[in-house]
Write a protein that holds these residues in place. Structure first.
Motif, PDB file in Angstrom:
ATOM      1  N   PRO A  45     -38.690  38.901  29.475  1.00 48.17           N
ATOM      2  CA  PRO A  45     -39.922  38.847  30.280  1.00 48.17           C
ATOM      3  C   PRO A  45     -39.711  39.529  31.623  1.00 48.17           C
ATOM      4  CG  PRO A  45     -38.852  36.690  30.213  1.00 48.17           C
ATOM      5  CD  PRO A  45     -38.112  37.567  29.241  1.00 48.17           C
ATOM      6  N   THR A  46     -40.629  40.432  31.974  1.00 50.29           N
ATOM      7  CA  THR A  46     -40.452  41.294  33.141  1.00 50.29           C
ATOM      8  C   THR A  46     -41.766  41.436  33.897  1.00 50.29           C
ATOM      9  OG1 THR A  46     -38.808  42.555  31.871  1.00 50.29           O
ATOM     10  CG2 THR A  46     -39.601  43.555  33.901  1.00 50.29           C
ATOM     11  N   ARG A  47     -41.668  41.515  35.205  1.00 51.06           N
ATOM     12  CA  ARG A  47     -42.842  41.762  36.035  1.00 51.06           C
ATOM     13  C   ARG A  47     -42.559  42.923  36.986  1.00 51.06           C
ATOM     14  NH1 ARG A  47     -44.129  38.701  32.708  1.00 51.06           N
ATOM     15  NH2 ARG A  47     -45.338  36.762  32.876  1.00 51.06           N
ATOM     16  N   VAL A  48     -43.529  43.833  37.119  1.00 54.03           N
ATOM     17  CA  VAL A  48     -43.474  44.890  38.131  1.00 54.03           C
ATOM     18  C   VAL A  48     -44.336  44.449  39.296  1.00 54.03           C
ATOM     19  CG1 VAL A  48     -44.023  47.282  38.702  1.00 54.03           C
ATOM     20  CG2 VAL A  48     -43.085  46.729  36.443  1.00 54.03           C
ATOM     21  N   MET A  49     -43.767  44.486  40.492  1.00 54.75           N
ATOM     22  CA  MET A  49     -44.505  44.117  41.696  1.00 54.75           C
ATOM     23  C   MET A  49     -44.471  45.294  42.667  1.00 54.75           C
ATOM     24  SD  MET A  49     -43.429  40.110  42.210  1.00 54.75           S
ATOM     25  CE  MET A  49     -45.072  39.652  42.802  1.00 54.75           C
ATOM     26  N   SER A  50     -45.630  45.778  43.038  1.00 54.00           N
ATOM     27  CA  SER A  50     -45.739  46.982  43.858  1.00 54.00           C
ATOM     28  C   SER A  50     -46.125  46.651  45.287  1.00 54.00           C
ATOM     29  CB  SER A  50     -46.790  47.919  43.251  1.00 54.00           C
ATOM     30  OG  SER A  50     -47.090  48.982  44.128  1.00 54.00           O
ATOM     31  N   ALA A  51     -45.507  47.359  46.239  1.00 54.53           N
ATOM     32  CA  ALA A  51     -45.871  47.218  47.645  1.00 54.53           C
ATOM     33  C   ALA A  51     -47.186  47.923  47.951  1.00 54.53           C
ATOM     34  CB  ALA A  51     -44.764  47.774  48.533  1.00 54.53           C
ATOM     35  N   LEU A  56     -38.638  34.857  39.403  1.00 55.94           N
ATOM     36  CA  LEU A  56     -37.187  34.803  39.250  1.00 55.94           C
ATOM     37  C   LEU A  56     -36.733  33.417  38.811  1.00 55.94           C
ATOM     38  CD1 LEU A  56     -36.239  36.837  42.440  1.00 55.94           C
ATOM     39  CD2 LEU A  56     -35.831  37.568  40.080  1.00 55.94           C
ATOM     40  N   GLU A  57     -37.310  32.386  39.391  1.00 52.92           N
ATOM     41  CA  GLU A  57     -36.949  31.018  39.026  1.00 52.92           C
ATOM     42  C   GLU A  57     -37.292  30.711  37.575  1.00 52.92           C
ATOM     43  OE1 GLU A  57     -37.489  28.911  43.436  1.00 52.92           O
ATOM     44  OE2 GLU A  57     -39.126  28.851  41.968  1.00 52.92           O
ATOM     45  N   LYS A  58     -38.295  31.402  37.030  1.00 51.90           N
ATOM     46  CA  LYS A  58     -38.683  31.206  35.632  1.00 51.90           C
ATOM     47  C   LYS A  58     -37.897  32.090  34.670  1.00 51.90           C
ATOM     48  CE  LYS A  58     -43.403  29.525  36.340  1.00 51.90           C
ATOM     49  NZ  LYS A  58     -44.841  29.740  36.020  1.00 51.90           N
ATOM     50  N   GLY A  59     -36.920  32.832  35.209  1.00 53.45           N
ATOM     51  CA  GLY A  59     -36.072  33.650  34.357  1.00 53.45           C
ATOM     52  C   GLY A  59     -36.605  35.028  34.042  1.00 53.45           C
ATOM     53  N   ARG A  60     -37.632  35.459  34.763  1.00 50.34           N
ATOM     54  CA  ARG A  60     -38.176  36.799  34.540  1.00 50.34           C
ATOM     55  C   ARG A  60     -37.427  37.814  35.405  1.00 50.34           C
ATOM     56  NH1 ARG A  60     -43.972  34.044  35.661  1.00 50.34           N
ATOM     57  NH2 ARG A  60     -44.281  33.117  33.602  1.00 50.34           N
ATOM     58  N   VAL A  61     -37.219  39.008  34.871  1.00 49.56           N
ATOM     59  CA  VAL A  61     -36.702  40.101  35.683  1.00 49.56           C
ATOM     60  C   VAL A  61     -37.858  40.647  36.513  1.00 49.56           C
ATOM     61  CG1 VAL A  61     -35.755  42.443  35.649  1.00 49.56           C
ATOM     62  CG2 VAL A  61     -34.870  40.719  34.070  1.00 49.56           C
ATOM     63  N   VAL A  62     -37.622  40.855  37.793  1.00 49.54           N
ATOM     64  CA  VAL A  62     -38.662  41.372  38.683  1.00 49.54           C
ATOM     65  C   VAL A  62     -38.268  42.767  39.146  1.00 49.54           C
ATOM     66  CG1 VAL A  62     -39.946  41.036  40.823  1.00 49.54           C
ATOM     67  CG2 VAL A  62     -39.284  39.052  39.443  1.00 49.54           C
ATOM     68  N   LEU A  63     -39.165  43.727  38.917  1.00 50.08           N
ATOM     69  CA  LEU A  63     -38.938  45.110  39.326  1.00 50.08           C
ATOM     70  C   LEU A  63     -39.819  45.392  40.542  1.00 50.08           C
ATOM     71  CD1 LEU A  63     -39.147  46.755  35.771  1.00 50.08           C
ATOM     72  CD2 LEU A  63     -37.113  45.912  36.946  1.00 50.08           C
ATOM     73  N   PHE A  64     -39.186  45.647  41.672  1.00 48.14           N
ATOM     74  CA  PHE A  64     -39.926  45.936  42.896  1.00 48.14           C
ATOM     75  C   PHE A  64     -40.163  47.444  42.999  1.00 48.14           C
ATOM     76  CE2 PHE A  64     -37.541  42.036  44.337  1.00 48.14           C
ATOM     77  CZ  PHE A  64     -38.644  41.206  44.331  1.00 48.14           C
TER      78      PHE A  64
END
Length: 244
Positions: A100-106, A125-133
């Motif tokens: 599970p992955t999330r992309v977060m854009s500025a 992150l606490e839920k174990g998802r990879v976060v891509l900034f």
């Protein structure tokens, strides 16, 4: 034999856009993307909360065109969009591996990814998802190194990892100078004093002043990221402490 370090609970990995090139002149090499995604997936599955900042140099460099007359702010915004493209590609590769992955854009691009909100990123992150900034800091004149350091501070990362083309920090480019000295462990103050080019000055000072250690390692060694996340002493470590 490598020395064990405390295992970090949460890490931020900085990957350059050039890391995705492979043997291509521009764009993304699918095989390289898949290998890097596997390394990140293995790290996350081992229980390390994992965030990633990707550069955009494989697609576009705003500073390059700015030096040839383009408005610098426009060029930097184009470079930020290139990082979003890389992040979306990495998200796809990770999700194909079942991560599970999330992309977060500025920058606000609601139709393709989430806006960056610090509390939401930490929750992912606490839920174990990879976060891509993605999209750097959202501001021109700041490098993705600075964006990575800023995000590492904001999410309270225990370690920042910079995956590069060499296996650590040297006194000079080891490809050009066979006498270059390898630094297994240094302080941020030493890196600044000797101008070792670990990251740009803003990024170095952000990490130093907020007590975040930095591990510099090679992107070419499969499995190395998971070993670093396990506390193994790979590459070079830059520490916030003051020199004796």
């Amino acid at each position: 034999m490598t020395e064990a370090s405390p295992r970090p609970r949460r890490i931020l990995v900085k990957l350059s856009g050039e890391a995705l090139l492979g043997n291509a002149e521009c764009g993304i090499d699918p095989d390289v993307l898949a290998r890097l995604a596997q390394d990140i997936a293995d790290c996350a599955r081992a229980g390390t909360e994992t965030a990633v900042v990707l550069g955009g140099g494989n697609i576009f460099r705003g500073a390059g065109l700015a030096s040839r007359g383009m408005d610098r702010v426009t060029g930097d915004h184009m470079g930020m969009l290139a990082t979003v493209m890389n992040a979306l590609a990495m998200q796809d590769a990770l999700e194909r591996l079942g991560v599970p992955t999330r992309v977060m854009s500025a920058l606000k691009i609601n139709q393709v990814c989430e806006d960056y909100i610090r509390r939401r990123a930490v929750r992912h992150l606490e839920k174990g998802r990879v976060v891509l900034f993605a999209a750097g800091t959202g501001n021109p004149f700041f490098t993705t190194d600075s964006a990575a350091s800023l995000r590492a501070v904001e999410i309270n990362a225990d370690l920042m990892v910079k995956a590069t083309m060499v296996d650590g920090i040297y006194s000079a480019d080891p490809k050009r100078d066979p006498e270059a000295r390898f630094y297994p462990r240094i302080t941020y103050d030493q890196a600044l004093r000797e101008r070792l080019g670990v990251m740009d000055l803003t990024a170095v000072v952000l990490c130093r002043d907020n007590g975040i250690p930095l591990r510099v390692m090679s992107i070419f060694e499969p499995g190395a990221l998971q070993r670093v996340a396990a506390g193994e002493d790979i590459g070079s470590l830059v520490e916030p402490g003051h020199e004796a």
